[in-house]
Design a protein around this motif. Structure first.
Motif, PDB file in Angstrom:
ATOM      1  N   SER A  11       0.749  -1.315  -0.066  1.00 24.42           N
ATOM      2  CA  SER A  11       0.036   0.126  -0.126  1.00 24.42           C
ATOM      3  C   SER A  11       0.917   1.184  -0.021  1.00 24.42           C
ATOM      4  O   SER A  11       0.672   2.214  -0.705  1.00 24.42           O
ATOM      5  N   ALA A  12       1.885   1.294   0.712  1.00 25.44           N
ATOM      6  CA  ALA A  12       2.742   2.466   0.787  1.00 25.44           C
ATOM      7  C   ALA A  12       3.636   2.535  -0.703  1.00 25.44           C
ATOM      8  O   ALA A  12       3.829   3.703  -1.122  1.00 25.44           O
ATOM      9  N   GLN A  13       3.892   1.329  -1.275  1.00 22.26           N
ATOM     10  CA  GLN A  13       4.547   1.371  -2.675  1.00 22.26           C
ATOM     11  C   GLN A  13       3.431   2.021  -3.441  1.00 22.26           C
ATOM     12  O   GLN A  13       4.053   2.788  -4.296  1.00 22.26           O
ATOM     13  N   LEU A  14       2.359   1.544  -3.370  1.00 20.21           N
ATOM     14  CA  LEU A  14       1.572   2.234  -4.543  1.00 20.21           C
ATOM     15  C   LEU A  14       1.476   3.848  -4.262  1.00 20.21           C
ATOM     16  O   LEU A  14       1.538   4.461  -5.363  1.00 20.21           O
ATOM     17  N   ALA A  15       1.684   4.267  -3.125  1.00 26.84           N
ATOM     18  CA  ALA A  15       1.460   5.862  -2.842  1.00 26.84           C
ATOM     19  C   ALA A  15       2.846   6.328  -3.269  1.00 26.84           C
ATOM     20  O   ALA A  15       2.730   7.327  -4.020  1.00 26.84           O
ATOM     21  N   GLN A  16       3.961   5.708  -2.974  1.00 21.50           N
ATOM     22  CA  GLN A  16       5.148   6.183  -3.519  1.00 21.50           C
ATOM     23  C   GLN A  16       5.119   6.093  -5.132  1.00 21.50           C
ATOM     24  O   GLN A  16       5.912   7.032  -5.584  1.00 21.50           O
ATOM     25  N   ALA A  17       4.686   5.028  -5.585  1.00 26.37           N
ATOM     26  CA  ALA A  17       4.841   5.111  -7.015  1.00 26.37           C
ATOM     27  C   ALA A  17       3.926   6.359  -7.745  1.00 26.37           C
ATOM     28  O   ALA A  17       4.502   6.819  -8.660  1.00 26.37           O
ATOM     29  N   HIS A  18       2.768   6.655  -7.087  1.00 25.70           N
ATOM     30  CA  HIS A  18       1.941   7.513  -7.466  1.00 25.70           C
ATOM     31  C   HIS A  18       2.675   9.047  -7.309  1.00 25.70           C
ATOM     32  O   HIS A  18       2.707   9.990  -8.264  1.00 25.70           O
ATOM     33  N   ASP A  19       3.474   9.257  -6.314  1.00 29.18           N
ATOM     34  CA  ASP A  19       4.249  10.295  -5.967  1.00 29.18           C
ATOM     35  C   ASP A  19       5.381  10.377  -7.258  1.00 29.18           C
ATOM     36  O   ASP A  19       5.799  11.390  -7.258  1.00 29.18           O
ATOM     37  N   ALA A  20       5.986   9.078  -7.425  1.00 26.03           N
ATOM     38  CA  ALA A  20       6.988   9.323  -8.373  1.00 26.03           C
ATOM     39  C   ALA A  20       6.344   9.805  -9.811  1.00 26.03           C
ATOM     40  O   ALA A  20       7.165  10.501 -10.468  1.00 26.03           O
ATOM     41  N   LEU A  21       5.303   9.223 -10.093  1.00 20.21           N
ATOM     42  CA  LEU A  21       4.622   9.816 -11.228  1.00 20.21           C
ATOM     43  C   LEU A  21       4.169  11.196 -11.296  1.00 20.21           C
ATOM     44  O   LEU A  21       4.365  12.132 -12.281  1.00 20.21           O
ATOM     45  N   ARG A  22       3.785  11.665 -10.199  1.00 20.98           N
ATOM     46  CA  ARG A  22       3.450  13.164  -9.895  1.00 20.98           C
ATOM     47  C   ARG A  22       4.725  13.941 -10.232  1.00 20.98           C
ATOM     48  O   ARG A  22       4.717  15.093 -10.908  1.00 20.98           O
ATOM     49  N   HIS A  23       5.894  13.334  -9.500  1.00 20.01           N
ATOM     50  CA  HIS A  23       7.097  14.168  -9.602  1.00 20.01           C
ATOM     51  C   HIS A  23       7.562  14.275 -11.070  1.00 20.01           C
ATOM     52  O   HIS A  23       7.986  15.239 -11.575  1.00 20.01           O
ATOM     53  N   GLN A  24       7.536  13.036 -11.908  1.00 18.86           N
ATOM     54  CA  GLN A  24       7.776  13.162 -13.172  1.00 18.86           C
ATOM     55  C   GLN A  24       7.097  14.135 -14.048  1.00 18.86           C
ATOM     56  O   GLN A  24       7.461  14.702 -14.800  1.00 18.86           O
ATOM     57  N   LEU A  25       5.698  14.223 -13.836  1.00 22.24           N
ATOM     58  CA  LEU A  25       4.866  15.113 -14.340  1.00 22.24           C
ATOM     59  C   LEU A  25       5.218  16.577 -14.050  1.00 22.24           C
ATOM     60  O   LEU A  25       4.982  17.329 -15.174  1.00 22.24           O
ATOM     61  N   ARG A  26       5.428  16.948 -12.892  1.00 18.12           N
ATOM     62  CA  ARG A  26       5.875  18.153 -12.555  1.00 18.12           C
ATOM     63  C   ARG A  26       7.008  18.509 -13.309  1.00 18.12           C
ATOM     64  O   ARG A  26       7.047  19.857 -13.848  1.00 18.12           O
ATOM     65  N   LEU A  28       8.191  17.237 -16.151  1.00 14.75           N
ATOM     66  CA  LEU A  28       8.010  17.417 -17.555  1.00 14.75           C
ATOM     67  C   LEU A  28       7.188  18.824 -17.750  1.00 14.75           C
ATOM     68  O   LEU A  28       7.562  19.429 -18.625  1.00 14.75           O
ATOM     69  N   ARG A  29       6.293  19.151 -17.106  1.00 11.79           N
ATOM     70  CA  ARG A  29       5.522  20.528 -17.336  1.00 11.79           C
ATOM     71  C   ARG A  29       6.614  21.671 -17.046  1.00 11.79           C
ATOM     72  O   ARG A  29       6.588  22.669 -17.640  1.00 11.79           O
ATOM     73  N   ALA A  30       7.475  21.489 -16.102  1.00 14.01           N
ATOM     74  CA  ALA A  30       8.436  22.731 -15.789  1.00 14.01           C
ATOM     75  C   ALA A  30       9.504  22.875 -16.896  1.00 14.01           C
ATOM     76  O   ALA A  30       9.781  24.154 -17.229  1.00 14.01           O
ATOM     77  N   GLY A  31       9.815  21.782 -17.601  1.00 13.10           N
ATOM     78  CA  GLY A  31      10.826  21.811 -18.434  1.00 13.10           C
ATOM     79  C   GLY A  31      10.303  21.580 -19.890  1.00 13.10           C
ATOM     80  O   GLY A  31      10.878  21.005 -20.863  1.00 13.10           O
ATOM     81  N   LEU A  32       8.856  22.124 -20.363  1.00  9.87           N
ATOM     82  CA  LEU A  32       8.266  22.001 -21.336  1.00  9.87           C
ATOM     83  C   LEU A  32       9.330  22.044 -22.482  1.00  9.87           C
ATOM     84  O   LEU A  32       8.765  21.573 -23.662  1.00  9.87           O
ATOM     85  N   LEU A 108      -0.978  18.755 -21.035  1.00  8.24           N
ATOM     86  CA  LEU A 108      -0.764  18.257 -19.702  1.00  8.24           C
ATOM     87  C   LEU A 108      -1.225  18.744 -18.418  1.00  8.24           C
ATOM     88  O   LEU A 108      -1.226  18.202 -17.392  1.00  8.24           O
ATOM     89  N   ASP A 109      -1.687  19.751 -18.509  1.00  7.35           N
ATOM     90  CA  ASP A 109      -2.708  20.346 -17.364  1.00  7.35           C
ATOM     91  C   ASP A 109      -3.739  19.714 -17.060  1.00  7.35           C
ATOM     92  O   ASP A 109      -4.111  19.274 -15.828  1.00  7.35           O
ATOM     93  N   GLY A 110      -4.554  19.407 -18.100  1.00 11.77           N
ATOM     94  CA  GLY A 110      -5.868  18.410 -18.034  1.00 11.77           C
ATOM     95  C   GLY A 110      -5.314  17.103 -17.255  1.00 11.77           C
ATOM     96  O   GLY A 110      -5.949  16.481 -16.732  1.00 11.77           O
ATOM     97  N   LEU A 111      -4.301  16.582 -17.633  1.00 13.34           N
ATOM     98  CA  LEU A 111      -3.732  15.202 -17.327  1.00 13.34           C
ATOM     99  C   LEU A 111      -3.475  15.142 -15.921  1.00 13.34           C
ATOM    100  O   LEU A 111      -3.612  14.396 -15.315  1.00 13.34           O
ATOM    101  N   ALA A 112      -2.522  16.282 -15.603  1.00 17.30           N
ATOM    102  CA  ALA A 112      -2.300  16.443 -14.290  1.00 17.30           C
ATOM    103  C   ALA A 112      -3.286  16.292 -13.286  1.00 17.30           C
ATOM    104  O   ALA A 112      -3.387  15.522 -12.307  1.00 17.30           O
ATOM    105  N   ALA A 113      -4.652  17.080 -13.613  1.00 16.84           N
ATOM    106  CA  ALA A 113      -5.635  17.052 -12.987  1.00 16.84           C
ATOM    107  C   ALA A 113      -6.539  15.598 -12.700  1.00 16.84           C
ATOM    108  O   ALA A 113      -6.852  15.401 -11.793  1.00 16.84           O
ATOM    109  N   ILE A 114      -6.519  15.183 -13.897  1.00 20.26           N
ATOM    110  CA  ILE A 114      -7.309  13.721 -13.939  1.00 20.26           C
ATOM    111  C   ILE A 114      -6.159  12.737 -12.989  1.00 20.26           C
ATOM    112  O   ILE A 114      -6.990  11.935 -12.431  1.00 20.26           O
ATOM    113  N   LEU A 115      -5.096  12.759 -13.535  1.00 22.36           N
ATOM    114  CA  LEU A 115      -4.276  11.773 -12.591  1.00 22.36           C
ATOM    115  C   LEU A 115      -4.240  12.070 -11.174  1.00 22.36           C
ATOM    116  O   LEU A 115      -4.499  11.097 -10.421  1.00 22.36           O
TER     117      LEU A 115
END
Length: 151
Positions: A11-26, A28-32, A108-115
């Motif tokens: 369960s903790a790994q699932l949350a960490q995986a999601h955090d890693a994807l959130r970070h990668q998306l941030r 990506l958006r910052a270095g567009l 990417l903005d829409g994707l971030a909200a949906i994710l």
């Protein structure tokens, strides 16, 4: 490690995986404007691998153990389809010869909200079931393998 302890760790790994994807998306958006096609493709591959692992592994096992979650799992799988469509749109826009960064940014903005909504719902609904002792029959490798692609 006891089965319940392993489930809590998953369960903790699932949350960490999601955090890693959130970070990668941030990132990506910052270095567009920097190497957009390769960064978009890496991110799209990571999210796709994670969701395929969930669909084929984690969700399948959850449904064997907890058939009462069928409605929740169906909603999450439906989300995965919608997210896959958006990812394909992002990849298409990012790899076009004349990249429209405003269009990519909007997707990417829409994707971030949906994710964010999807991850939060999944963590609430699925983590509870994982913490209840859903056995890891090998599905965790499928769910978390995307991290190899994030280097």
């Amino acid at each position: 490690m006891a089965t319940h302890d392993r489930a809590v760790a998953l369960s903790a790994q699932l949350a960490q995986a999601h955090d890693a994807l959130r970070h990668q998306l941030r990132d990506l958006r910052a270095g567009l404007r920097r190497d957009l096609p390769s960064h978009c493709l890496a991110f799209c591959a990571a999210v796709t691998a994670h969701h395929q692992g969930e669909d084929a592994g984690m969700f399948a096992e959850l449904l064997r153990q907890r058939p009462d979650l069928s409605g929740t799992v169906a909603k999450l799988v439906e989300d995965h389809g919608m997210i896959a469509w958006i990812l394909s749109r992002v990849a298409e826009l990012a790899s076009s010869p004349a990249v429209d960064t405003a269009a990519v940014s909007g997707e990417l903005d829409g994707l971030a909200a949906i994710l964010e909504s999807h991850f939060a719902f999944e963590e609430r609904a699925i983590s509870t079931a994982l913490d209840g002792g859903t056995p890891d029959t090998g599905w965790s490798a499928m769910v978390f393998r995307f991290r190899d692609r994030m280097s």
